[in-house]
Design an enzyme around this catalytic site. Sequence first.
Site, mmCIF file in Angstrom:
data_model
loop_
_atom_site.group_PDB
_atom_site.id
_atom_site.type_symbol
_atom_site.label_atom_id
_atom_site.label_comp_id
_atom_site.label_asym_id
_atom_site.label_seq_id
_atom_site.Cartn_x
_atom_site.Cartn_y
_atom_site.Cartn_z
ATOM 1 N N SER A 21 -24.222 -4.107 -8.538
ATOM 2 C CA SER A 21 -23.862 -5.856 -9.150
ATOM 3 C C SER A 21 -23.228 -6.590 -7.192
ATOM 4 O O SER A 21 -24.453 -6.358 -6.654
ATOM 5 C CB SER A 21 -23.062 -5.828 -9.857
ATOM 6 O OG SER A 21 -23.068 -6.760 -10.076
ATOM 7 N N ASP B 144 -30.494 -5.388 -19.083
ATOM 8 C CA ASP B 144 -29.426 -5.734 -17.892
ATOM 9 C C ASP B 144 -29.097 -6.815 -18.754
ATOM 10 O O ASP B 144 -29.310 -7.608 -17.930
ATOM 11 C CB ASP B 144 -29.726 -5.411 -17.071
ATOM 12 C CG ASP B 144 -27.749 -5.902 -15.451
ATOM 13 O OD1 ASP B 144 -27.660 -6.471 -16.204
ATOM 14 O OD2 ASP B 144 -28.640 -5.905 -14.683
ATOM 15 N N HIS C 178 -26.291 -2.799 -17.599
ATOM 16 C CA HIS C 178 -25.744 -3.117 -15.919
ATOM 17 C C HIS C 178 -25.367 -1.958 -15.433
ATOM 18 O O HIS C 178 -25.458 -1.834 -14.001
ATOM 19 C CB HIS C 178 -24.868 -4.467 -16.308
ATOM 20 C CG HIS C 178 -24.967 -5.171 -14.730
ATOM 21 N ND1 HIS C 178 -25.573 -6.086 -14.174
ATOM 22 C CD2 HIS C 178 -23.478 -5.209 -13.737
ATOM 23 C CE1 HIS C 178 -25.398 -5.962 -13.061
ATOM 24 N NE2 HIS C 178 -23.690 -6.283 -13.176
#
Length: 263
Positions: A99, A200, A229
Amino acid sequence: MAGSTGTAVLPGAEPFQFAGGPVGVLLVHGFTGSPGSMRPWGEALAAAGLTVSCPLLPGHGTRWQDMVPTTWPDWYATVQGAFLRLRADCEQVFVMGLSMGGTLTLRLAEEHGSDVAGVVTVNASLSTERRQAALAPLLGRFIPAVRGVAGDVKASGVPEVGYDRVPLLPFASLRKLWGVTRGDLGRIDCPVLAYRSVVDHVVEPSSGAILLAGVRAPIEERLLADSWHVATLDNDKETIFKGSLDFVQQHAALVPDPPRSDG
Protein backbone atom coordinates in the site's frame (compact mmCIF):
# COMPACT_ATOMS: atom_id res chain seq x y z
CA MET A 1 9.07 -0.85 23.82
CA ALA A 2 7.81 2.65 23.06
CA GLY A 3 7.23 4.70 19.95
CA SER A 4 8.78 8.08 19.20
CA THR A 5 5.94 9.74 21.11
CA GLY A 6 6.59 7.68 24.23
CA THR A 7 3.40 5.70 23.68
CA ALA A 8 3.78 1.94 24.00
CA VAL A 9 3.97 0.07 20.71
CA LEU A 10 1.06 -2.30 20.12
CA PRO A 11 1.91 -6.01 20.43
CA GLY A 12 2.83 -7.26 16.96
CA ALA A 13 3.58 -3.78 15.60
CA GLU A 14 7.27 -3.80 16.48
CA PRO A 15 9.93 -3.13 13.81
CA PHE A 16 12.14 -6.09 12.98
CA GLN A 17 15.45 -7.03 11.40
CA PHE A 18 16.95 -10.33 10.32
CA ALA A 19 20.66 -10.71 9.64
CA GLY A 20 21.57 -12.62 6.51
CA GLY A 21 23.74 -12.55 3.43
CA PRO A 22 25.03 -9.75 1.18
CA VAL A 23 21.63 -9.13 -0.47
CA GLY A 24 19.28 -7.01 1.59
CA VAL A 25 15.55 -6.34 1.47
CA LEU A 26 13.79 -3.33 2.94
CA LEU A 27 10.12 -3.95 3.75
CA VAL A 28 7.74 -1.03 4.31
CA HIS A 29 4.25 -1.27 5.82
CA GLY A 30 1.19 0.72 4.85
CA PHE A 31 -0.73 3.80 5.99
CA THR A 32 -2.14 3.29 9.53
CA GLY A 33 -0.65 -0.23 9.45
CA SER A 34 2.46 -1.68 11.08
CA PRO A 35 5.36 -4.10 10.54
CA GLY A 36 3.00 -6.85 11.71
CA SER A 37 1.57 -7.00 8.19
CA MET A 38 5.08 -7.57 6.81
CA ARG A 39 6.57 -9.98 9.34
CA PRO A 40 5.55 -13.26 7.63
CA TRP A 41 7.00 -11.91 4.38
CA GLY A 42 10.18 -10.87 6.16
CA GLU A 43 10.52 -14.27 7.82
CA ALA A 44 10.16 -16.02 4.46
CA LEU A 45 12.86 -13.86 2.86
CA ALA A 46 15.17 -14.25 5.85
CA ALA A 47 14.75 -18.03 5.73
CA ALA A 48 16.21 -17.86 2.21
CA GLY A 49 19.34 -16.13 3.53
CA LEU A 50 18.49 -12.49 2.82
CA THR A 51 19.17 -9.62 5.19
CA VAL A 52 15.81 -8.03 6.03
CA SER A 53 14.78 -4.77 7.70
CA CYS A 54 11.29 -3.42 8.38
CA PRO A 55 11.05 -0.10 10.28
CA LEU A 56 8.03 1.26 12.13
CA LEU A 57 6.92 4.50 10.47
CA PRO A 58 6.49 7.61 12.66
CA GLY A 59 3.06 7.88 14.25
CA HIS A 60 2.23 4.25 13.51
CA GLY A 61 1.90 1.20 15.71
CA THR A 62 0.75 2.99 18.88
CA ARG A 63 -2.51 5.00 18.75
CA TRP A 64 -3.97 6.93 15.86
CA GLN A 65 -3.63 10.25 17.69
CA ASP A 66 0.16 9.88 17.47
CA MET A 67 -0.11 9.97 13.70
CA VAL A 68 -1.87 13.36 13.50
CA PRO A 69 1.27 15.56 13.57
CA THR A 70 3.20 13.40 11.10
CA THR A 71 3.55 13.95 7.36
CA TRP A 72 4.90 12.00 4.40
CA PRO A 73 8.42 13.48 4.67
CA ASP A 74 8.56 12.03 8.21
CA TRP A 75 7.63 8.57 6.95
CA TYR A 76 9.99 8.83 3.99
CA ALA A 77 12.90 9.96 6.19
CA THR A 78 12.53 6.81 8.29
CA VAL A 79 12.33 4.60 5.21
CA GLN A 80 15.31 6.30 3.60
CA GLY A 81 17.38 5.99 6.77
CA ALA A 82 16.65 2.27 6.97
CA PHE A 83 17.53 1.89 3.30
CA LEU A 84 20.86 3.69 3.67
CA ARG A 85 21.80 1.52 6.64
CA LEU A 86 21.01 -1.61 4.66
CA ARG A 87 22.90 -0.26 1.66
CA ALA A 88 25.97 0.29 3.84
CA ASP A 89 25.89 -3.32 5.04
CA CYS A 90 24.77 -5.14 1.88
CA GLU A 91 26.09 -5.38 -1.66
CA GLN A 92 22.59 -4.95 -3.08
CA VAL A 93 19.26 -3.84 -1.65
CA PHE A 94 15.75 -4.55 -2.94
CA VAL A 95 12.81 -2.53 -1.62
CA MET A 96 9.33 -3.95 -1.14
CA GLY A 97 6.17 -2.41 0.25
CA LEU A 98 2.46 -2.78 0.89
CA SER A 99 0.00 0.00 0.00
CA MET A 100 1.62 3.31 1.05
CA GLY A 101 4.73 1.26 1.78
CA GLY A 102 4.80 0.48 -1.92
CA THR A 103 4.51 4.19 -2.68
CA LEU A 104 7.45 4.95 -0.41
CA THR A 105 9.59 2.24 -2.01
CA LEU A 106 8.81 3.65 -5.44
CA ARG A 107 9.94 7.04 -4.16
CA LEU A 108 13.19 5.48 -2.97
CA ALA A 109 13.78 4.05 -6.44
CA GLU A 110 13.07 7.44 -8.00
CA GLU A 111 15.62 9.19 -5.79
CA HIS A 112 18.34 6.57 -5.35
CA GLY A 113 18.67 5.22 -8.87
CA SER A 114 21.03 2.28 -9.26
CA ASP A 115 21.42 1.89 -5.50
CA VAL A 116 17.99 0.20 -5.59
CA ALA A 117 18.33 -3.24 -7.19
CA GLY A 118 14.60 -3.76 -7.68
CA VAL A 119 11.13 -2.91 -6.36
CA VAL A 120 8.24 -5.19 -5.37
CA THR A 121 4.93 -3.55 -4.54
CA VAL A 122 1.70 -5.04 -3.22
CA ASN A 123 -1.37 -2.91 -3.87
CA ALA A 124 0.68 0.28 -4.00
CA SER A 125 -1.41 3.45 -3.66
CA LEU A 126 -0.92 6.33 -6.09
CA SER A 127 -4.39 7.89 -6.20
CA THR A 128 -7.96 7.55 -5.05
CA GLU A 129 -11.28 7.83 -6.85
CA ARG A 130 -13.08 8.97 -3.71
CA ARG A 131 -14.20 12.53 -4.39
CA GLN A 132 -14.36 13.46 -0.73
CA ALA A 133 -10.63 12.79 -0.39
CA ALA A 134 -9.86 16.27 -1.74
CA LEU A 135 -11.65 17.74 1.30
CA ALA A 136 -9.29 16.06 3.79
CA PRO A 137 -7.13 19.16 4.45
CA LEU A 138 -10.23 21.19 5.32
CA LEU A 139 -12.18 18.51 7.16
CA GLY A 140 -9.10 17.53 9.15
CA ARG A 141 -9.26 20.84 10.99
CA PHE A 142 -12.65 19.90 12.44
CA ILE A 143 -12.81 16.09 12.25
CA PRO A 144 -9.53 14.52 13.39
CA ALA A 145 -10.24 11.04 12.03
CA VAL A 146 -12.75 8.87 10.20
CA ARG A 147 -13.46 5.15 10.02
CA GLY A 148 -10.31 3.12 9.39
CA VAL A 149 -9.23 0.88 6.53
CA ALA A 150 -7.08 -1.64 8.38
CA GLY A 151 -8.01 -5.32 8.30
CA ASP A 152 -9.10 -5.67 4.67
CA VAL A 153 -8.25 -9.38 4.63
CA LYS A 154 -10.34 -12.02 2.87
CA ALA A 155 -9.04 -14.97 4.89
CA SER A 156 -11.12 -15.50 8.01
CA GLY A 157 -9.62 -15.03 11.44
CA VAL A 158 -6.56 -13.09 10.24
CA PRO A 159 -6.21 -9.76 12.06
CA GLU A 160 -4.04 -6.84 11.00
CA VAL A 161 -2.28 -4.78 13.65
CA GLY A 162 -3.28 -1.26 12.67
CA TYR A 163 -5.53 1.66 13.49
CA ASP A 164 -9.32 1.55 13.34
CA ARG A 165 -9.33 5.25 12.43
CA VAL A 166 -7.78 7.25 9.55
CA PRO A 167 -6.41 10.64 10.70
CA LEU A 168 -7.42 13.14 8.02
CA LEU A 169 -4.45 15.51 8.09
CA PRO A 170 -1.93 12.68 7.58
CA PHE A 171 -4.17 11.38 4.81
CA ALA A 172 -3.98 14.80 3.16
CA SER A 173 -0.19 14.49 3.34
CA LEU A 174 -0.38 11.01 1.80
CA ARG A 175 -2.15 12.57 -1.18
CA LYS A 176 0.85 14.90 -1.61
CA LEU A 177 3.15 11.87 -1.60
CA TRP A 178 1.04 10.34 -4.37
CA GLY A 179 1.47 13.44 -6.51
CA VAL A 180 5.23 13.65 -6.01
CA THR A 181 5.69 9.95 -6.71
CA ARG A 182 3.42 9.87 -9.77
CA GLY A 183 5.34 12.73 -11.33
CA ASP A 184 8.68 10.93 -11.06
CA LEU A 185 7.75 7.35 -11.99
CA GLY A 186 9.68 7.74 -15.23
CA ARG A 187 12.90 8.15 -13.23
CA ILE A 188 12.81 4.56 -11.98
CA ASP A 189 15.46 2.53 -13.79
CA CYS A 190 15.36 -0.76 -11.89
CA PRO A 191 12.97 -3.68 -12.50
CA VAL A 192 9.57 -3.52 -10.80
CA LEU A 193 7.23 -6.36 -9.85
CA ALA A 194 3.74 -5.12 -8.94
CA TYR A 195 1.19 -7.36 -7.25
CA ARG A 196 -2.44 -6.21 -7.35
CA SER A 197 -5.47 -7.77 -5.73
CA VAL A 198 -8.41 -8.17 -8.08
CA VAL A 199 -10.70 -7.23 -5.17
CA ASP A 200 -9.31 -4.43 -3.01
CA HIS A 201 -11.57 -2.33 -0.78
CA VAL A 202 -8.86 0.26 -0.04
CA VAL A 203 -6.85 0.98 -3.22
CA GLU A 204 -8.68 1.17 -6.55
CA PRO A 205 -7.36 -0.38 -9.80
CA SER A 206 -6.51 3.11 -11.08
CA SER A 207 -3.39 3.11 -8.92
CA GLY A 208 -2.17 -0.01 -10.68
CA ALA A 209 -2.89 1.54 -14.06
CA ILE A 210 -0.93 4.67 -13.15
CA LEU A 211 2.03 2.58 -12.06
CA LEU A 212 2.10 0.52 -15.25
CA ALA A 213 1.78 3.60 -17.44
CA GLY A 214 4.36 5.68 -15.59
CA VAL A 215 7.29 3.30 -15.12
CA ARG A 216 9.54 3.04 -18.16
CA ALA A 217 11.85 0.42 -16.68
CA PRO A 218 10.89 -3.26 -17.00
CA ILE A 219 7.69 -3.77 -14.99
CA GLU A 220 5.38 -6.73 -14.54
CA GLU A 221 1.96 -6.77 -12.90
CA ARG A 222 0.68 -9.98 -11.32
CA LEU A 223 -2.92 -10.28 -10.17
CA LEU A 224 -3.95 -11.82 -6.86
CA ALA A 225 -7.30 -13.53 -7.25
CA ASP A 226 -7.90 -14.70 -3.68
CA SER A 227 -6.79 -11.78 -1.49
CA TRP A 228 -8.02 -8.33 -0.57
CA HIS A 229 -5.90 -5.28 0.26
CA VAL A 230 -3.60 -6.71 2.94
CA ALA A 231 -2.48 -9.49 0.65
CA THR A 232 0.73 -10.08 2.62
CA LEU A 233 -1.44 -11.69 5.32
CA ASP A 234 -4.09 -13.15 3.02
CA ASN A 235 -4.72 -16.27 0.95
CA ASP A 236 -2.14 -15.34 -1.72
CA LYS A 237 0.67 -14.51 0.68
CA GLU A 238 2.79 -17.52 -0.28
CA THR A 239 2.52 -16.47 -3.92
CA ILE A 240 3.94 -13.07 -2.96
CA PHE A 241 6.68 -14.57 -0.81
CA LYS A 242 7.86 -17.00 -3.48
CA GLY A 243 7.47 -14.53 -6.34
CA SER A 244 9.45 -11.82 -4.58
CA LEU A 245 12.23 -14.26 -3.71
CA ASP A 246 12.37 -15.44 -7.32
CA PHE A 247 12.51 -11.77 -8.36
CA VAL A 248 15.50 -11.16 -6.10
CA GLN A 249 17.28 -14.25 -7.33
CA GLN A 250 16.63 -13.24 -10.93
CA HIS A 251 17.89 -9.68 -10.59
CA ALA A 252 20.62 -9.92 -7.98
CA ALA A 253 23.98 -9.33 -9.64
CA LEU A 254 26.12 -12.43 -9.58
CA VAL A 255 29.72 -12.07 -8.53
CA PRO A 256 31.76 -13.48 -11.44
CA ASP A 257 34.19 -16.27 -10.82
CA PRO A 258 37.83 -15.16 -10.85
CA PRO A 259 39.58 -15.72 -14.19
CA ARG A 260 41.19 -19.13 -14.49
CA SER A 261 44.86 -19.34 -15.17
CA ASP A 262 46.02 -21.74 -17.86
CA GLY A 263 49.57 -21.57 -16.61
